[in-house]
Structures are given as C-alpha cells and as structure tokens.
Design a protein around this motif. Structure first.
Motif, mmCIF file in Angstrom:
data_model
loop_
_atom_site.group_PDB
_atom_site.id
_atom_site.type_symbol
_atom_site.label_atom_id
_atom_site.label_comp_id
_atom_site.label_asym_id
_atom_site.label_seq_id
_atom_site.Cartn_x
_atom_site.Cartn_y
_atom_site.Cartn_z
ATOM 1 N N ASN A 138 1.740 9.055 -6.001
ATOM 2 C CA ASN A 138 2.189 10.435 -5.749
ATOM 3 C C ASN A 138 3.234 10.856 -6.765
ATOM 4 O O ASN A 138 3.245 12.006 -7.233
ATOM 5 C CB ASN A 138 2.759 10.556 -4.333
ATOM 6 C CG ASN A 138 1.686 10.397 -3.273
ATOM 7 O OD1 ASN A 138 0.499 10.604 -3.554
ATOM 8 N ND2 ASN A 138 2.074 10.031 -2.070
ATOM 9 N N THR A 161 1.040 3.961 -2.922
ATOM 10 C CA THR A 161 0.785 5.378 -2.656
ATOM 11 C C THR A 161 1.932 6.235 -3.156
ATOM 12 O O THR A 161 1.729 7.289 -3.771
ATOM 13 C CB THR A 161 0.583 5.594 -1.148
ATOM 14 O OG1 THR A 161 -0.524 4.802 -0.701
ATOM 15 C CG2 THR A 161 0.317 7.058 -0.842
ATOM 16 N N SER A 170 0.832 -1.205 0.000
ATOM 17 C CA SER A 170 0.000 0.000 0.000
ATOM 18 C C SER A 170 0.865 1.252 0.000
ATOM 19 O O SER A 170 0.586 2.226 -0.713
ATOM 20 C CB SER A 170 -0.926 -0.015 1.220
ATOM 21 O OG SER A 170 -1.695 1.166 1.273
#
Length: 360
Positions: free
Chosen positions: A200, A196, A192
């Motif tokens: 980003n 992420t 995760s």
C-alpha cells in the motif's frame, strides 16, 4: 454213675488205653489251641500291616497335599510379581512354577493369568511406541490419533501408572505442536500484514509521484503558454514594415521578457522528475524574437527485484519453524533465536534438529 466209667475201676489195660486216648485228646486240644493262637497272631499281624499301609498312604497324601498347596502359593506369589513388574525373567519364573501345580483347575487359572500379563505387556509396548512416534513427528495428526487409541486400550489396573504417564507425554507434545502452530500462524499473519502495508505504501508513493509529475508538467505548460503570449506581443509591437507606426526610435531596442522555468525533480517508483527550461528573448531594435523552450528529461526506471530470505528450523526432517525476511541478517537472527530457545533445546534431547537460511 456207671462204675465202668470210673477210671479207678478200670483194668490196667483199660487204664493204658484210656491214658493213650487222654494223651491223644490232650494233643488234639493243645494243637487246636495252638492253631487258634497262631491264627489270631496272623490276623493281628495282617491288621497291623494294613493299618501301617493305610497310615503310610495317608501320610503320603498329606505330604502331597501340603506340597501342592506350597507350589500353588509359590506360583501365586511369582504371578503377583510378574503382574507388578512384567519382565521376561519374572514371567518365565511364574511359568516354571506353574508346571509344578497338579490341580488342573488351579493350573488353568494360573495359565490364563500368564496369558493376560503377556497381552497387557504387548498393549503397553504398542502404546509406548505410538507415543514415541508422535513425539518424533508432532505435525502428524494421524500419529496423534494412533497414540490416543493405543493408550485407551490400557484398561488393566496394573497399567494405570503407565497410562497416566503416556497421556501426560502426549498432552505435552500436543501443546508444543499447538503453540508452534499458533506462533507460526501469528507470524504468517504479521508477515502478510506487513507485506500488505508495504504494498500500500509503494502504491501511495507511486500515486504521489505521478500526481507530482503531472502538476509539474501542467505548471510548465502554463508557463510556456504565457511566455509564448508575451513573445507574440513583443513581436507584434516591434516589427518593421512599410507604413507601420513605430513608437521607438530607430536603433532603439526593447527586451520583452526573459523567463526561465526550472522544472521540479520528483522521485517515485524509480522515476526521475522532469526538468523544463524556457527562455524567451525579444530584441526590438532588429525585430528579432527568439523563443527557447527547455527540454524535459525522460523517466528513468530503477526498480530492481528484491531478494527475500527464509529462516527455518526443522525437527526430524519436518520444518516446524520458518519465517520470511527482507534481509539475510534478519533471517539469520531469527534462526539463531529459535535454535537457542528453551523449546527447541528440549526437543533436541530426543529429536534431530536442523536449521538454515535460504532465498525465498
């Protein structure tokens, strides 16, 4: 003394009669004595028979008592063996020996002990089965609770060794489950976090690409504006008309500026940069003015959906280990490492292990 009573004074006839009477009396006395003797002998014989019978009865009773004691001892010995090793054979031998015990109270106590052994064996088998079921499906917490309850029912001192062993097995399987869960949670958190970070980064690259394109366009617009101004000035300075003043000789020429701007090429989010070309030419001699504004290339989107792959390992049909990767090779490497780990190899001795790789 009466002389008539003296046998010497008797007549012959009296003597004969007296002798006969004496003989009779002697016979009677003798008979009485013999009868008495016979009676005494008979009494003694009866007494002897009675004593013999009593002794025989006593001997039989003693023998029966000793036999009962021996049978009880044998039963107790066999019951002790059945308690320590409660196999069907040992329990049957104990039951058969109890049938020889005649004492009702002792027999009842032994029968109750056999019932207790059978009940204990039943509870032990249930506990063994419950632990085995949990070991085959360690992800099932209901089976874990069932195994705990089954073990807690083993209260006999003879079950202590088995109880300790089952508790140890249960704790080992629970620890393996907890470790696998923690590892899976850590992997999920890592995946995760990585996802992420990747999102980003993509957003950051997109923002930078957008800003770069915007700056390039602004620069091109400014350049075009300046070129247009220069062209306008050149045009107003070199036009011919009636009564106008011309600082140049006829036939002369003046070239204002030649400006060429090549736009930047930026790539971000799959977009091609813009190429802007602007050429301005002013010829004073014939009064002509030419403006060539460059063309801007459009955006080309090359985003393609990326396939991810899941590597998994199952234990008895339940996927205990799994992880998602960006490439097929990474997923296959994860599966190979997991299958060859000491933990999964140990599970493979008693469980069914399957594994594979598939698109996420």
């Amino acid at each position: 003394m009466n002389k008539n009573l003296n046998p010497l004074n008797w007549t012959k006839k009296q003597q004969i009669i007296g002798g006969a009477v004496a003989i009779v009396l002697i016979g009677v006395v003798t008979t009485g004595i013999v009868n008495h003797a016979n009676h005494q002998a008979k009494v003694r014989k009866i007494e002897a028979l009675k004593n013999k019978k009593i002794k025989l009865c006593n001997d039989r009773a003693e023998k029966a008592r000793k036999l009962e004691k021996a049978n009880a001892a044998d039963s107790k010995k066999l019951l002790d063996i059945a308690e320590k090793t409660p196999t069907d054979k040992n329990i049957k031998l104990a039951e058969d020996s109890i049938l020889k015990v005649k004492n009702a109270e002792v027999k009842k106590a032994f029968d109750n002990q056999v019932v207790g052994i059978k009940n204990r064996v039943k509870l032990e088998n249930e506990a063994k089965t419950a632990v085995s079921n949990y070991q085959k499906d360690a992800m099932n917490q209901n089976k874990y609770k069932t195994a705990q309850q089954a073990i807690s029912k083993l209260t006999s001192s003879y079950s202590k060794g088995l109880k300790d062993s089952l508790n140890k097995q249960l704790a080992t399987s629970k620890k393996q489950y907890d470790d696998a869960t923690k590892a899976q949670q850590a992997k999920s958190a890592s995946d995760s976090k990585a996802k992420t970070a990747d999102t980003n980064k993509q957003q950051s690259d997109s923002t930078e690409a957008t800003n770069g394109n915007s700056n390039s366009n602004n620069a091109n617009v400014a350049s075009n504006t300046q070129n247009t101004a220069n062209n306008d000035v050149a045009s107003s300075s070199n036009s011919y008309g009636g009564g106008s003043q011309n600082n140049y000789s006829q036939g002369g020429s003046n070239t204002s500026q030649n400006n060429t701007n090549s736009g930047s090429s930026n790539q971000g989010q799959g977009d091609s940069g813009q190429n802007n070309s602007n050429t301005n030419t002013n010829t004073g001699g014939n009064g002509s003015n030419t403006n060539n504004n460059g063309s801007n290339g459009g955006n080309n989107n090359n985003n393609q959906p990326q396939t991810r792959y899941v590597g998994w390992v199952s234990v008895d049909g339940v996927r205990r280990y799994s992880q998602t990767f960006n490439t097929l090779g990474e997923a296959q490497s994860y599966v190979d490492a997991t299958v060859n780990s000491a933990e999964v190899i140990n599970l493979g001795f008693e469980h069914s292990i399957r594994y594979g790789v598939e698109p996420a």
